[in-house]
Design a protein around this motif. Structure first.
Motif, short mmCIF file in Angstrom:
data_model
loop_
_atom_site.label_atom_id
_atom_site.label_comp_id
_atom_site.label_asym_id
_atom_site.label_seq_id
_atom_site.Cartn_x
_atom_site.Cartn_y
_atom_site.Cartn_z
N PRO A 121 18.17 -11.30 -10.68
CA PRO A 121 16.94 -12.09 -10.84
C PRO A 121 15.68 -11.36 -10.37
CG PRO A 121 18.31 -12.96 -9.06
CD PRO A 121 19.14 -11.97 -9.78
N ARG A 122 15.75 -10.69 -9.24
CA ARG A 122 14.54 -10.01 -8.73
C ARG A 122 14.20 -8.78 -9.56
NH1 ARG A 122 15.82 -10.53 -2.23
NH2 ARG A 122 15.57 -12.80 -2.13
N ARG B 219 4.38 -7.18 -6.02
CA ARG B 219 3.66 -8.37 -5.52
C ARG B 219 4.24 -9.66 -6.08
NH1 ARG B 219 -1.45 -10.49 -8.48
NH2 ARG B 219 -1.05 -9.91 -10.63
N MET B 220 4.65 -9.66 -7.35
CA MET B 220 5.17 -10.89 -7.94
C MET B 220 6.53 -11.25 -7.34
SD MET B 220 2.72 -11.76 -9.84
CE MET B 220 3.45 -13.15 -10.66
N VAL B 221 7.39 -10.25 -7.20
CA VAL B 221 8.70 -10.51 -6.62
C VAL B 221 8.56 -10.94 -5.16
CG1 VAL B 221 10.88 -9.44 -5.92
CG2 VAL B 221 9.92 -8.95 -8.18
N THR B 222 7.65 -10.28 -4.42
CA THR B 222 7.44 -10.62 -3.02
C THR B 222 6.90 -12.03 -2.86
OG1 THR B 222 7.01 -8.30 -2.48
CG2 THR B 222 6.27 -9.94 -0.89
N ALA C 132 0.10 -11.50 1.76
CA ALA C 132 1.21 -10.62 2.13
C ALA C 132 1.75 -9.88 0.91
CB ALA C 132 2.32 -11.44 2.79
N ALA C 133 1.92 -10.59 -0.20
CA ALA C 133 2.45 -9.96 -1.41
C ALA C 133 1.50 -8.89 -1.93
CB ALA C 133 2.69 -11.03 -2.48
#
Length: 326
Positions: free
Chosen positions: A21-22, A108-111, A139-140
């Motif tokens: 998924p990630r 950034r999107m996954v984080t 944070a991301a």
């Protein structure tokens, strides 16, 4: 043992987005970001040129710089690039920019989704409180930009090559690979992360505007209006996110651009600015507070369509690939 083998076979039969998924979200966001970057890159180039012109520290640094005639305004800057350098030069530096967004947007999107869904957690009604969204977005953005900072450095310096040619200065690079090698040879590993502090600061502010605003506005509309989770809702949320991101991120973007573009000594240290704070102070003292918003119009004009193209593309790709809506 048999159970483990059956489970392994069952896992291998799952679609890629469900097995990884990630990784799948990273790839999907990278694809969407590459499309958005290519569509809006001329505005990014124009913005970078505007942020460099009239630099007070450069005027003090050398007489040759004072003879350079800066562009004036967004339209004249863009027109000047086309007339003096050629139409395709509006995409000069696009290759490292795409590399940068593959890393930056993917991370950034996954984080952000990991922070939202697993670390901080949603509310019972599936909403995400604003303060959590702010923390997650900043944070991301900071994490994504730190990893992507070398590609951003190359992008900024390559965007200024056309202007150096017009000023009679020798070109610094012959391509993306040469730029990476030269920066690495002159400044070492640390040289690739020159300007990373204002870069990360900018990314944190931009993502507080972009990710936080998009996520908050989208779910507010879904929870409080008859709108459905479709392109209309995505467009409204992305329009808001682009404006807020431009307002919050432009001052840090100006500082980042100037630090990355400044000349350096043999040890890789900047000759114009000691730090991002020094750059900020020199800009305000030498050019006034509004110098921090040089390039705001093309920044906003770029962020608005960038956000629109990115979020619409990203949401549609996720839907096509069977991944849940952002």
């Amino acid at each position: 043992m048999l159970h483990a083998e059956c489970y392994s076979q069952e896992e291998r039969s799952l679609p890629f987005p469900e097995r990884w998924p990630r990784a799948s979200k990273f790839l999907l966001s990278a694809c969407a970001a590459a499309v958005a970057e290519l569509v809006t890159f001329p505005l990014d180039l124009t913005k970078t040129r505007l942020q460099i012109q009239g630099e007070a520290a450069v005027r003090r640094y050398g007489a040759a710089a004072r003879r350079a005639v800066p562009y004036r305004g967004m339209l004249r800057t863009a027109a000047g690039i086309v007339q003096e350098e050629g139409l395709l030069k509006l995409w000069q530096g696009a290759t490292p920019a795409v590399y940068r967004h593959i890393v930056y947007s993917g991370v950034r999107m996954v984080t952000y989704e990991h922070i939202r869904d697993s670390v901080l957690g949603r509310a019972e009604d599936k909403s995400f409180p604003l303060w959590k969204s702010v923390v997650g977005g900043m944070a991301a953005g900071a994490i994504g930009q730190f990893f992507a900072s070398p590609t951003d450095l190359v992008k900024v310096q390559m965007q200024m090559e056309g202007k150096r040619r017009l000023e009679g200065k020798p070109l610094r690079f012959h391509g993306v690979h040469h730029a990476f090698v030269k920066i690495l040879s002159e400044g070492g590993i640390r040289g690739l992360w020159a300007g990373w502090v204002p870069n990360v600061q900018r990314a944190a502010l931009v993502n507080m505007g972009d990710l936080t605003t998009y996520d908050s506005v989208k779910h507010f509309l879904l929870l409080n209006t008859p709108l459905q989770d479709n392109s209309v809702t995505h467009s409204l949320a992305s329009a808001c996110s682009g404006l807020v991101a431009a307002i919050l991120g432009t001052p840090a973007d100006v500082v980042k651009t100037r630090i990355m573009n400044q000349p350096r000594d043999k040890q890789g240290r900047g000759l114009l600015y000691k730090s991002s704070a020094d750059c900020l102070i020199q800009a305000i003292q030498g050019e006034g507070f509004m110098s921090l918003y040089k390039g705001f119009l093309p920044t906003w004009m770029r962020m608005a369509p960038w956000s629109l193209v990115f979020w619409l593309t990203y949401e549609q790709i996720r839907r096509i690939c069977g991944v849940s809506s952002f």
